[in-house]
Write a protein that holds these residues in place. Structure first.
Motif, short mmCIF file in Angstrom:
data_model
loop_
_atom_site.label_atom_id
_atom_site.label_comp_id
_atom_site.label_asym_id
_atom_site.label_seq_id
_atom_site.Cartn_x
_atom_site.Cartn_y
_atom_site.Cartn_z
N ILE A 100 24.26 21.64 42.74
CA ILE A 100 25.23 22.28 43.65
C ILE A 100 24.61 22.41 45.03
CG2 ILE A 100 26.71 24.28 44.01
CD1 ILE A 100 26.32 24.95 41.02
N ALA A 101 25.32 21.97 46.06
CA ALA A 101 24.88 22.17 47.43
C ALA A 101 24.98 23.65 47.79
CB ALA A 101 25.72 21.34 48.39
N TYR A 102 24.05 24.13 48.60
CA TYR A 102 23.97 25.56 48.88
C TYR A 102 25.22 26.16 49.52
CZ TYR A 102 19.58 27.16 47.06
OH TYR A 102 18.59 27.57 46.20
N PRO A 103 25.96 25.44 50.37
CA PRO A 103 27.20 26.04 50.88
C PRO A 103 28.17 26.44 49.76
CG PRO A 103 26.59 24.15 52.20
CD PRO A 103 25.66 24.16 51.03
N LEU A 104 28.30 25.58 48.76
CA LEU A 104 29.17 25.90 47.63
C LEU A 104 28.57 27.01 46.78
CD1 LEU A 104 31.63 25.49 45.87
CD2 LEU A 104 30.51 23.51 44.83
N LEU A 105 27.26 26.97 46.55
CA LEU A 105 26.61 28.03 45.76
C LEU A 105 26.82 29.38 46.43
CD1 LEU A 105 24.76 28.93 43.45
CD2 LEU A 105 22.81 28.45 44.95
N ALA A 106 26.64 29.44 47.76
CA ALA A 106 26.85 30.71 48.48
C ALA A 106 28.27 31.21 48.30
CB ALA A 106 26.51 30.52 49.95
N HIS A 107 29.23 30.29 48.32
CA HIS A 107 30.64 30.66 48.12
C HIS A 107 30.85 31.24 46.72
CE1 HIS A 107 34.99 30.44 48.19
NE2 HIS A 107 34.99 29.63 47.15
N LEU A 108 30.26 30.62 45.70
CA LEU A 108 30.40 31.12 44.33
C LEU A 108 29.79 32.50 44.18
CD1 LEU A 108 29.45 27.93 42.27
CD2 LEU A 108 31.74 28.73 42.84
N VAL A 109 28.59 32.67 44.75
CA VAL A 109 27.90 33.96 44.64
C VAL A 109 28.71 35.07 45.30
CG1 VAL A 109 25.84 35.24 45.38
CG2 VAL A 109 25.60 32.93 44.44
N GLN A 110 29.23 34.80 46.50
CA GLN A 110 30.00 35.81 47.22
C GLN A 110 31.31 36.13 46.51
OE1 GLN A 110 29.12 37.63 50.13
NE2 GLN A 110 27.17 36.83 49.36
N ARG A 111 31.89 35.12 45.88
CA ARG A 111 33.15 35.35 45.15
C ARG A 111 32.92 36.30 43.97
NH1 ARG A 111 36.89 30.47 43.05
NH2 ARG A 111 37.68 30.71 45.16
N LEU A 112 31.79 36.15 43.30
CA LEU A 112 31.51 36.98 42.13
C LEU A 112 31.03 38.37 42.51
CD1 LEU A 112 29.78 34.31 39.88
CD2 LEU A 112 32.03 35.34 39.51
N ASP A 113 30.23 38.46 43.57
CA ASP A 113 29.69 39.74 43.99
C ASP A 113 29.29 39.66 45.47
OD1 ASP A 113 28.40 42.11 44.44
OD2 ASP A 113 26.94 41.92 42.81
N PRO A 114 30.08 40.25 46.35
CA PRO A 114 29.79 40.15 47.79
C PRO A 114 28.41 40.66 48.17
CG PRO A 114 32.00 41.00 47.43
CD PRO A 114 31.33 40.97 46.09
N LYS A 115 27.81 41.52 47.34
CA LYS A 115 26.49 42.08 47.65
C LYS A 115 25.35 41.29 47.01
CE LYS A 115 28.22 46.82 48.12
NZ LYS A 115 28.09 48.23 47.65
N ALA A 116 25.70 40.27 46.22
CA ALA A 116 24.67 39.51 45.51
C ALA A 116 23.94 38.57 46.46
CB ALA A 116 25.30 38.73 44.36
N SER A 117 22.70 38.24 46.11
CA SER A 117 21.91 37.29 46.89
C SER A 117 21.78 35.99 46.11
CB SER A 117 20.52 37.86 47.19
OG SER A 117 19.84 38.17 45.98
N LEU A 118 21.44 34.93 46.81
CA LEU A 118 21.25 33.64 46.16
C LEU A 118 20.01 33.68 45.27
CD1 LEU A 118 21.95 31.30 49.20
CD2 LEU A 118 23.46 31.73 47.27
N PRO A 119 20.00 32.90 44.19
CA PRO A 119 18.82 32.85 43.32
C PRO A 119 17.59 32.43 44.12
CG PRO A 119 20.68 31.68 42.33
CD PRO A 119 21.07 31.99 43.74
N ASP A 120 16.46 33.14 43.93
CA ASP A 120 15.27 32.83 44.71
C ASP A 120 14.07 32.42 43.85
OD1 ASP A 120 14.65 35.22 43.52
OD2 ASP A 120 14.15 36.27 45.38
N HIS A 121 14.29 32.23 42.55
CA HIS A 121 13.19 31.79 41.69
C HIS A 121 13.75 31.03 40.50
CE1 HIS A 121 14.57 35.59 39.90
NE2 HIS A 121 14.23 35.05 38.76
N PRO A 122 12.99 30.10 39.94
CA PRO A 122 13.44 29.39 38.73
C PRO A 122 13.44 30.33 37.52
CG PRO A 122 11.65 28.21 39.84
CD PRO A 122 11.70 29.58 40.42
N ALA A 123 14.20 29.97 36.52
CA ALA A 123 14.23 30.75 35.29
C ALA A 123 14.61 29.84 34.12
CB ALA A 123 15.21 31.92 35.39
N ILE A 124 14.13 30.20 32.93
CA ILE A 124 14.48 29.49 31.71
C ILE A 124 15.25 30.45 30.81
CG2 ILE A 124 13.61 28.40 29.61
CD1 ILE A 124 11.28 27.35 31.21
N TYR A 125 16.35 29.97 30.27
CA TYR A 125 17.19 30.77 29.39
C TYR A 125 17.17 30.16 28.00
CZ TYR A 125 19.25 32.47 33.80
OH TYR A 125 19.43 33.00 35.04
N GLY A 126 16.68 30.92 27.02
CA GLY A 126 16.75 30.48 25.64
C GLY A 126 17.81 31.29 24.92
#
Length: 300
Positions: A100-126
């Motif tokens: 995902i290009a960051y302009p679209l990612l920023a749009h998704l994040v703001q849509r879900l939570d206007p106060k949320a920040s973009l992911p700033d570290h990798p993570a693994i989900y099991g």
């Protein structure tokens, strides 16, 4: 540090120009690209792109910066821009890679939570909860189907499934692989990208961005070349061209209206910029895109 110095930067692994500039998302199966490289994706990084790998079945060895991890499906890997990552898959792994290009990612994040920040570290989900794993797999499968389709409202449906996927991902719990904090240089690069996203249509020069980041223009040039593979001016022009592409493709605005919206004093200035960036005029770009959408070939 060695990874940041030498890990190659790709739009998509294996090539620099495979992704249409107008698209802000790319979706494919793990096998599509990994099979071409004997199921081994060497450590690399992306500039301006956020990536999620969904491993439905199979096993993978994962490199995140200088650390190695093991993941057995079902699971997910989340990688923000500029972090070095690589994979070794067992043969016949199944799953998806969403970029995902960051302009679209920023749009998704703001849509879900206007106060949320973009992911700033990798993570693994099991995932041990079969229901959660199945919901995420379903979202990826539906996203892949919409991405590959040419049906009406394709973009709206892609964005809807992306929003659902990201919401489900954010409500999941990482297994606990969080690398060290980003380097200072990566922090400066992230700040530059954030500023660019909010000001690409204002036509600020490199010195303006450098001042806002707290660097000299020369130092900012080193930072963007290290973490993005390009100069600040190249990144500024690419972001402006990307928005122009999307306006031409997805809005009914006239070329003069697009020119004004993107901060150009005259439509002729916009046309000159667009031709330099893409090799064709805005009018020709829109005409060819319209013909492709309707399954026709441009006249030769």
């Amino acid at each position: 540090m060695a990874y940041l110095d030498f890990a190659p930067i790709f739009k998509l692994y294996g090539g620099q120009d495979e992704w249409p500039a107008s698209e802000m998302v790319h979706c494919e199966t793990i096998a599509t690209r990994s099979r071409l490289h004997n199921w081994h994706i060497r450590p690399h990084r992306h500039s301006g792109l956020y990536q999620v790998l969904s491993l439905h079945s199979g096993k993978a060895t994962i490199w995140l910066d200088d650390r190695q991890h093991q993941l057995e499906g079902p699971g997910m890997v989340e990688v923000p821009q500029a972090f070095v990552h690589g994979y070794d898959f067992t043969s016949h792994c199944s799953g998806h890679v969403i970029t995902i290009a960051y302009p679209l990612l920023a749009h998704l994040v703001q849509r879900l939570d206007p106060k949320a920040s973009l992911p700033d570290h990798p993570a693994i989900y099991g995932f041990t909860d079969a229901h959660s794993a199945q919901m995420l797999h379903e979202a990826c499968t539906q996203l892949q189907a919409q991405y590959a389709s040419t049906r009406p409202y394709r973009e709206a449906q892609i964005e809807a499934w992306l929003t659902l996927l990201y919401a489900r991902l954010r409500s999941s719990h990482p297994r606990g692989t969080r690398p060290a904090s980003p380097s200072r240089g990566l922090g400066h690069y992230t700040r530059f990208c954030e500023l660019l996203e909010g000001a690409y249509s204002q036509h600020h020069d490199v010195a303006w961005f450098a001042d806002k980041v707290g660097l000299t223009p020369a130092h900012l040039n080193v930072v963007t070349r290290t973490h993005g593979g390009k100069s600040p001016l190249q990144l500024i022009h690419e972001r402006l061209a990307l928005e122009a592409n999307r306006c031409l493709l997805y809005t009914p605005l006239t070329i003069a209206e697009i020119s004004g919206a993107l901060g150009f004093a005259e439509p002729a200035h916009f046309t000159r910029f667009f031709r330099q960036a893409t090799g064709e005029s805005p009018r020709d770009f829109r005409r060819k895109a319209a013909m492709t959408t309707w399954g026709q070939r441009p006249a030769t």
